[in-house]
Scaffold this motif. Structure first.
Motif, short mmCIF file in Angstrom:
data_model
loop_
_atom_site.label_atom_id
_atom_site.label_comp_id
_atom_site.label_asym_id
_atom_site.label_seq_id
_atom_site.Cartn_x
_atom_site.Cartn_y
_atom_site.Cartn_z
N THR A 133 -8.83 -40.08 1.97
CA THR A 133 -8.45 -39.61 3.20
C THR A 133 -8.76 -38.28 3.79
OG1 THR A 133 -6.62 -41.28 2.87
CG2 THR A 133 -6.39 -39.40 4.52
N GLU A 134 -8.76 -37.35 2.65
CA GLU A 134 -9.27 -35.98 3.04
C GLU A 134 -10.72 -36.15 3.52
OE1 GLU A 134 -9.44 -31.74 0.66
OE2 GLU A 134 -9.03 -33.70 -0.38
N HIS A 182 -10.99 -37.21 7.18
CA HIS A 182 -10.44 -36.26 8.27
C HIS A 182 -11.52 -35.34 8.37
CE1 HIS A 182 -5.69 -37.20 7.38
NE2 HIS A 182 -6.54 -38.26 8.05
N ASP A 194 -17.48 -29.52 4.22
CA ASP A 194 -16.13 -29.76 3.49
C ASP A 194 -16.18 -30.98 2.80
OD1 ASP A 194 -13.61 -29.24 2.64
OD2 ASP A 194 -12.57 -29.94 4.40
N ILE A 249 -15.76 -31.78 -1.23
CA ILE A 249 -14.61 -32.71 -1.94
C ILE A 249 -15.59 -33.68 -2.71
CG2 ILE A 249 -13.21 -34.42 -1.21
CD1 ILE A 249 -12.80 -33.15 1.40
#
Length: 236
Positions: free
Chosen positions: A66-67, A70, A79, A83
């Motif tokens: 989910t991160e 997003h 980003d 991750i």
């Protein structure tokens, strides 16, 4: 670009249409366009996003997937890559941990028939000292004791727990196996066999299972990377 219905996306993965709508609501796939009557209209980009999200969830877990989605929604590719890098870094650490446990098992195997000489043993650890050594909380050690993983003696005068050499060994192995995702009851069974039978067969089987899980996770990461790359192509 071909229009797709929620049921089209859901059918590919054996999901319900409500699950697809939930993923859209949670930002795991981009917002869908709407017809005048309010029906959702998805595209191949949405299908690629859902494939990427589900593959990421298998490899890294739902929260990390989910991160990532997003961050993609905000076009923050740096980003996203950070991750992903953290996930690979964790896998590398877990492989190192597995190697460390294997080395410990080799030592246990060599010493399996040796009865510890408690008179020559070093001073026992208190619960606080052992917790600091493992970088866990004292409550964690007490939970492990309740689960049957640890069996420290008690000081006759104070009632405090005393963790001797073999207790520290058990705690270190438990800590490493927990890092491998094993439940407390499984770890307790493994350590009980070591304590009562002096054997490490159960631990060896656990380590082999852990190795298999790490391999599966690594392959899942490769699959997720392929789906993520495909989504980035479609998204442009």
């Amino acid at each position: 670009m071909m229009n797709l219905r929620p049921s089209d996306l859901a059918r590919e993965h054996g999901l319900s249409t409500q699950a697809v709508r939930n993923y859209e609501r949670d930002g795991c796939i981009p917002p869908a366009a709407r017809t005048r009557s309010g029906y959702r209209v998805y595209t191949e980009a949405h299908a690629a996003a859902l494939r990427a999200f589900l593959a990421l969830a298998r490899a890294y877990g739902h929260a990390v997937a989910t991160e990532v989605m997003h961050a993609l929604g905000e076009d923050d590719l740096d980003d996203v890559l950070m991750i992903i890098d953290r996930g690979h870094e964790q896998l590398l650490r877990d492989r190192g941990t597995l190697d460390a446990v294997r080395a410990t098992v080799d030592r246990l195997t060599a010493d399996a028939e040796t009865v510890p000489d408690r008179t020559a043993a070093p001073a026992p650890f208190t619960v606080g000292e052992l917790a600091r050594r493992l970088r866990v909380t004292p409550a964690t050690l007490r939970n492990w004791e309740e689960a049957g993983i640890l069996a420290p003696e008690r000081d006759r005068a104070t009632g405090y727990r005393l963790f001797r050499t073999e207790d520290v060994r058990d705690a270190e192995l438990a800590h490493l196996l927990r890092r491998g995702g094993y439940p407390l009851e499984h770890i307790a069974a493994v350590l009980q066999q070591i304590r009562t039978a002096g054997g490490t067969e159960a631990l060896s089987r656990a380590l082999e299972d852990w190795r298999r899980k790490l391999t599966e996770r690594g392959l899942a990461m490769l699959d997720a990377a392929a789906h993520l790359s495909r989504y980035l192509e479609v998204k442009r």
